[in-house]
Design a protein around this motif. Structure first.
Motif, PDB file in Angstrom:
ATOM      1  N   ILE A 104      26.569   5.619   2.355  1.00 55.24           N
ATOM      2  CA  ILE A 104      25.141   5.407   2.107  1.00 55.24           C
ATOM      3  C   ILE A 104      24.419   6.730   1.853  1.00 55.24           C
ATOM      4  O   ILE A 104      24.581   7.702   2.597  1.00 55.24           O
ATOM      5  CB  ILE A 104      24.495   4.680   3.305  1.00 55.24           C
ATOM      6  CG1 ILE A 104      25.199   3.340   3.563  1.00 55.24           C
ATOM      7  CG2 ILE A 104      23.006   4.466   3.061  1.00 55.24           C
ATOM      8  CD1 ILE A 104      25.186   2.382   2.382  1.00 55.24           C
ATOM      9  N   ASP A 105      23.601   6.761   0.795  1.00 52.81           N
ATOM     10  CA  ASP A 105      22.729   7.883   0.458  1.00 52.81           C
ATOM     11  C   ASP A 105      21.275   7.450   0.610  1.00 52.81           C
ATOM     12  O   ASP A 105      20.945   6.285   0.382  1.00 52.81           O
ATOM     13  CB  ASP A 105      22.927   8.331  -1.000  1.00 52.81           C
ATOM     14  CG  ASP A 105      24.334   8.783  -1.299  1.00 52.81           C
ATOM     15  OD1 ASP A 105      24.989   9.332  -0.407  1.00 52.81           O
ATOM     16  OD2 ASP A 105      24.778   8.589  -2.457  1.00 52.81           O
ATOM     17  N   LEU A 106      20.416   8.406   0.913  1.00 54.11           N
ATOM     18  CA  LEU A 106      18.978   8.113   1.026  1.00 54.11           C
ATOM     19  C   LEU A 106      18.198   9.115   0.187  1.00 54.11           C
ATOM     20  O   LEU A 106      17.905  10.228   0.632  1.00 54.11           O
ATOM     21  CB  LEU A 106      18.541   8.151   2.491  1.00 54.11           C
ATOM     22  CG  LEU A 106      17.054   7.919   2.805  1.00 54.11           C
ATOM     23  CD1 LEU A 106      16.503   6.723   2.051  1.00 54.11           C
ATOM     24  CD2 LEU A 106      16.859   7.751   4.313  1.00 54.11           C
ATOM     25  N   GLY A 107      17.920   8.719  -1.061  1.00 53.79           N
ATOM     26  CA  GLY A 107      17.083   9.522  -1.938  1.00 53.79           C
ATOM     27  C   GLY A 107      15.621   9.187  -1.714  1.00 53.79           C
ATOM     28  O   GLY A 107      15.255   8.017  -1.594  1.00 53.79           O
ATOM     29  N   LEU A 108      14.777  10.214  -1.678  1.00 53.84           N
ATOM     30  CA  LEU A 108      13.369  10.046  -1.306  1.00 53.84           C
ATOM     31  C   LEU A 108      12.449  10.599  -2.385  1.00 53.84           C
ATOM     32  O   LEU A 108      12.651  11.722  -2.866  1.00 53.84           O
ATOM     33  CB  LEU A 108      13.080  10.774   0.008  1.00 53.84           C
ATOM     34  CG  LEU A 108      13.924  10.345   1.214  1.00 53.84           C
ATOM     35  CD1 LEU A 108      13.758  11.344   2.350  1.00 53.84           C
ATOM     36  CD2 LEU A 108      13.536   8.943   1.659  1.00 53.84           C
ATOM     37  N   GLY A 109      11.433   9.826  -2.725  1.00 55.92           N
ATOM     38  CA  GLY A 109      10.409  10.289  -3.647  1.00 55.92           C
ATOM     39  C   GLY A 109       9.042  10.186  -3.010  1.00 55.92           C
ATOM     40  O   GLY A 109       8.847   9.442  -2.053  1.00 55.92           O
ATOM     41  N   ARG A 110       8.083  10.929  -3.565  1.00 59.98           N
ATOM     42  CA  ARG A 110       6.735  10.891  -2.972  1.00 59.98           C
ATOM     43  C   ARG A 110       5.742  10.134  -3.829  1.00 59.98           C
ATOM     44  O   ARG A 110       4.588   9.947  -3.421  1.00 59.98           O
ATOM     45  CB  ARG A 110       6.208  12.302  -2.712  1.00 59.98           C
ATOM     46  CG  ARG A 110       5.846  13.098  -3.950  1.00 59.98           C
ATOM     47  CD  ARG A 110       5.200  14.419  -3.570  1.00 59.98           C
ATOM     48  NE  ARG A 110       4.818  15.182  -4.747  1.00 59.98           N
ATOM     49  CZ  ARG A 110       3.637  15.769  -4.904  1.00 59.98           C
ATOM     50  NH1 ARG A 110       2.736  15.693  -3.958  1.00 59.98           N
ATOM     51  NH2 ARG A 110       3.374  16.468  -5.997  1.00 59.98           N
ATOM     52  N   ALA A 111       6.152   9.659  -5.016  1.00 63.41           N
ATOM     53  CA  ALA A 111       5.257   8.813  -5.814  1.00 63.41           C
ATOM     54  C   ALA A 111       5.275   7.399  -5.241  1.00 63.41           C
ATOM     55  O   ALA A 111       6.264   6.984  -4.640  1.00 63.41           O
ATOM     56  CB  ALA A 111       5.709   8.800  -7.270  1.00 63.41           C
ATOM     57  N   PRO A 112       4.205   6.635  -5.420  1.00 66.16           N
ATOM     58  CA  PRO A 112       4.199   5.275  -4.877  1.00 66.16           C
ATOM     59  C   PRO A 112       5.111   4.321  -5.623  1.00 66.16           C
ATOM     60  O   PRO A 112       5.466   3.273  -5.100  1.00 66.16           O
ATOM     61  CB  PRO A 112       2.732   4.844  -4.999  1.00 66.16           C
ATOM     62  CG  PRO A 112       2.183   5.698  -6.088  1.00 66.16           C
ATOM     63  CD  PRO A 112       2.907   7.015  -5.991  1.00 66.16           C
ATOM     64  N   GLY A 113       5.493   4.652  -6.859  1.00 63.72           N
ATOM     65  CA  GLY A 113       6.355   3.773  -7.631  1.00 63.72           C
ATOM     66  C   GLY A 113       5.655   2.519  -8.110  1.00 63.72           C
ATOM     67  O   GLY A 113       6.290   1.507  -8.401  1.00 63.72           O
ATOM     68  N   THR A 114       4.329   2.589  -8.207  1.00 57.48           N
ATOM     69  CA  THR A 114       3.572   1.420  -8.632  1.00 57.48           C
ATOM     70  C   THR A 114       2.151   1.848  -8.977  1.00 57.48           C
ATOM     71  O   THR A 114       1.820   3.041  -8.974  1.00 57.48           O
ATOM     72  CB  THR A 114       3.575   0.355  -7.520  1.00 57.48           C
ATOM     73  OG1 THR A 114       2.982  -0.845  -8.017  1.00 57.48           O
ATOM     74  CG2 THR A 114       2.803   0.815  -6.295  1.00 57.48           C
ATOM     75  N   ASP A 115       1.283   0.887  -9.243  1.00 59.91           N
ATOM     76  CA  ASP A 115      -0.116   1.163  -9.553  1.00 59.91           C
ATOM     77  C   ASP A 115      -0.943   1.178  -8.268  1.00 59.91           C
ATOM     78  O   ASP A 115      -0.470   0.779  -7.201  1.00 59.91           O
ATOM     79  CB  ASP A 115      -0.657   0.097 -10.512  1.00 59.91           C
ATOM     80  CG  ASP A 115      -0.499  -1.308  -9.948  1.00 59.91           C
ATOM     81  OD1 ASP A 115      -1.376  -1.750  -9.182  1.00 59.91           O
ATOM     82  OD2 ASP A 115       0.525  -1.960 -10.250  1.00 59.91           O
ATOM     83  N   GLN A 116      -2.179   1.646  -8.384  1.00 58.18           N
ATOM     84  CA  GLN A 116      -3.018   1.808  -7.190  1.00 58.18           C
ATOM     85  C   GLN A 116      -3.341   0.484  -6.511  1.00 58.18           C
ATOM     86  O   GLN A 116      -3.404   0.410  -5.279  1.00 58.18           O
ATOM     87  CB  GLN A 116      -4.314   2.541  -7.562  1.00 58.18           C
ATOM     88  CG  GLN A 116      -4.112   4.001  -7.891  1.00 58.18           C
ATOM     89  CD  GLN A 116      -3.523   4.782  -6.722  1.00 58.18           C
ATOM     90  OE1 GLN A 116      -3.974   4.664  -5.592  1.00 58.18           O
ATOM     91  NE2 GLN A 116      -2.493   5.571  -6.996  1.00 58.18           N
ATOM     92  N   GLN A 117      -3.546  -0.574  -7.288  1.00 57.91           N
ATOM     93  CA  GLN A 117      -3.853  -1.871  -6.690  1.00 57.91           C
ATOM     94  C   GLN A 117      -2.676  -2.371  -5.849  1.00 57.91           C
ATOM     95  O   GLN A 117      -2.854  -2.865  -4.727  1.00 57.91           O
ATOM     96  CB  GLN A 117      -4.190  -2.884  -7.780  1.00 57.91           C
ATOM     97  CG  GLN A 117      -4.631  -4.245  -7.248  1.00 57.91           C
ATOM     98  CD  GLN A 117      -5.131  -5.160  -8.345  1.00 57.91           C
ATOM     99  OE1 GLN A 117      -5.308  -4.751  -9.478  1.00 57.91           O
ATOM    100  NE2 GLN A 117      -5.345  -6.414  -8.015  1.00 57.91           N
ATOM    101  N   THR A 118      -1.464  -2.204  -6.375  1.00 60.64           N
ATOM    102  CA  THR A 118      -0.281  -2.623  -5.625  1.00 60.64           C
ATOM    103  C   THR A 118      -0.078  -1.724  -4.420  1.00 60.64           C
ATOM    104  O   THR A 118       0.354  -2.187  -3.351  1.00 60.64           O
ATOM    105  CB  THR A 118       0.959  -2.599  -6.526  1.00 60.64           C
ATOM    106  OG1 THR A 118       0.697  -3.382  -7.693  1.00 60.64           O
ATOM    107  CG2 THR A 118       2.169  -3.148  -5.809  1.00 60.64           C
ATOM    108  N   PHE A 119      -0.397  -0.445  -4.559  1.00 60.40           N
ATOM    109  CA  PHE A 119      -0.292   0.474  -3.426  1.00 60.40           C
ATOM    110  C   PHE A 119      -1.165   0.001  -2.278  1.00 60.40           C
ATOM    111  O   PHE A 119      -0.760   0.037  -1.112  1.00 60.40           O
ATOM    112  CB  PHE A 119      -0.681   1.882  -3.880  1.00 60.40           C
ATOM    113  CG  PHE A 119      -0.334   2.963  -2.890  1.00 60.40           C
ATOM    114  CD1 PHE A 119       0.981   3.211  -2.543  1.00 60.40           C
ATOM    115  CD2 PHE A 119      -1.321   3.751  -2.323  1.00 60.40           C
ATOM    116  CE1 PHE A 119       1.310   4.219  -1.635  1.00 60.40           C
ATOM    117  CE2 PHE A 119      -1.008   4.752  -1.421  1.00 60.40           C
ATOM    118  CZ  PHE A 119       0.312   4.990  -1.082  1.00 60.40           C
ATOM    119  N   ARG A 120      -2.365  -0.483  -2.615  1.00 57.26           N
ATOM    120  CA  ARG A 120      -3.236  -1.013  -1.563  1.00 57.26           C
ATOM    121  C   ARG A 120      -2.640  -2.280  -0.954  1.00 57.26           C
ATOM    122  O   ARG A 120      -2.755  -2.519   0.250  1.00 57.26           O
ATOM    123  CB  ARG A 120      -4.627  -1.287  -2.125  1.00 57.26           C
ATOM    124  CG  ARG A 120      -5.429  -0.018  -2.430  1.00 57.26           C
ATOM    125  CD  ARG A 120      -6.894  -0.339  -2.689  1.00 57.26           C
ATOM    126  NE  ARG A 120      -7.059  -1.079  -3.934  1.00 57.26           N
ATOM    127  CZ  ARG A 120      -7.217  -0.514  -5.127  1.00 57.26           C
ATOM    128  NH1 ARG A 120      -7.217   0.808  -5.234  1.00 57.26           N
ATOM    129  NH2 ARG A 120      -7.377  -1.248  -6.200  1.00 57.26           N
TER     130      ARG A 120
END
Length: 330
Positions: free
Chosen positions: A103-119
């Motif tokens: 198992i690997d755990l790659g991490l990103g700091r972008a939400p990967g979506t739009d602001q409405q979905t982020f909320r």
């Protein structure tokens, strides 16, 4: 040039497919990739995207792991601002406990979506600003050295799931270097800062308990076919699909309209996203990968297929594996 080769399975739902179809295709791809000798397969977290089936990334990894035996599987990546570090430690600690050493755990700091979905994910826009601290907190849980007093990840504690920092800018490169973690650059869709980010990572790298020397993974799109004409036809369809996603905004386009867009200055973002794309026969694709590995100063390439359906996707990866002798080296 010999570099490790891995796969980024975008789990993209194609025309005529549904989500169950595509998830079954991910299992099939992983089973073939394991036999062909690929190093790892990663899945990306995207939300509110009808054509992407990997939103529940850890669940997909668990399912594929249960149907394979040896290939490494992981996230490329989990968007950490969408989650608490403790929950991710528990999820990936569970995966590591079920499938040790895979198992690997790659991490990103972008939400990967739009602001409405982020909320809708119940996260605060400022969560991305805590990314470095959240990585350290997550690492502490997995190492069995929690930074939050009295809180222990179970499962997860002491599993030491390897972390990878994903990015497309100098920020991620500098963070990966400072923490002594492998760095994966998203050059398959955000190519602009590739060389500058890799140079910054290598020059600033500090050895760590996980990694003694820098390790760079670079993303590249691939379409390999038995005939160049077939590969070129697949490339055109892939460009149309990207243009449709970028310019669709709820309306439908004919292929002719999409081709007009692709022939116009408006297509610049689509063409820019696909700058690093290997297209053609197996020999042409293999030669491109050699050149790209040197250009990116990469230790490992992670291949994202732009093929238009599952048989063509499998053929791309099979041809590349044959050309590179992966099964022989596995």
């Amino acid at each position: 040039m010999s570099v490790l080769l891995s796969i980024l399975d975008l789990a993209d739902v194609g025309p005529g497919e549904n989500v169950p179809d595509r998830l079954r295709s991910s299992v099939e791809l992983a089973q073939h990739a394991e036999r062909w000798g690929y190093r790892r397969i990663w899945y990306a977290e995207h939300h509110n995207m009808p054509t992407i089936a990997s939103a529940a990334t850890s669940v997909l990894i668990a399912h594929v792991a249960a149907h394979t035996r040896t290939i490494r599987l992981g996230s490329g990546g989990v968007m950490l601002p969408n989650h608490s570090p403790l929950v991710i430690a528990e999820q990936f600690g569970t995966l590591e406990s079920l499938h040790p050493g895979r198992i690997d755990l790659g991490l990103g700091r972008a939400p990967g979506t739009d602001q409405q979905t982020f909320r809708a994910l119940r996260r605060h826009p400022a969560a991305a600003e805590r990314f470095p601290d959240d990585v350290l907190e997550l690492q502490g849980y997995l190492r069995g050295e929690p930074l939050v007093e009295g809180v222990r990840a179970t499962p997860g504690h002491g599993t030491d799931v390897p972390l990878y920092i994903l990015g497309s800018s100098l920020f991620g490169a500098q963070l990966a270097a400072q923490l002594g973690l492998p760095y994966a650059f998203a050059s398959h869709f955000a190519p602009d800062a590739l060389q500058a980010a890799v140079a910054a990572y290598r020059s600033g790298f500090r050895p760590s308990a996980q990694l003694e020397r820098p390790h760079v993974i670079a993303g590249v799109n691939v379409i390999a076919a038995d005939a160049r004409e077939d590969a070129e036809a697949q490339l055109l369809i892939a460009k149309r699909r990207r243009a449709k996603r970028l310019f669709g905004r709820g309306r439908s386009y004919t292929d002719e309209e999409l081709d007009l867009i692709l022939d116009s200055p408006s297509a610049a973002p689509v063409l820019q996203m696909m700058r690093y794309t290997a297209v053609g026969t197996v020999d042409e694709v293999s030669a491109y990968l050699d050149r790209f590995a040197v250009h990116a100063d990469a230790d490992e390439l992670i291949l994202a297929s732009s093929a238009t359906d599952q048989p063509k996707r499998l053929r791309t990866f099979e041809l590349v594996a044959q050309a590179r002798g992966l099964a022989d080296a596995a």
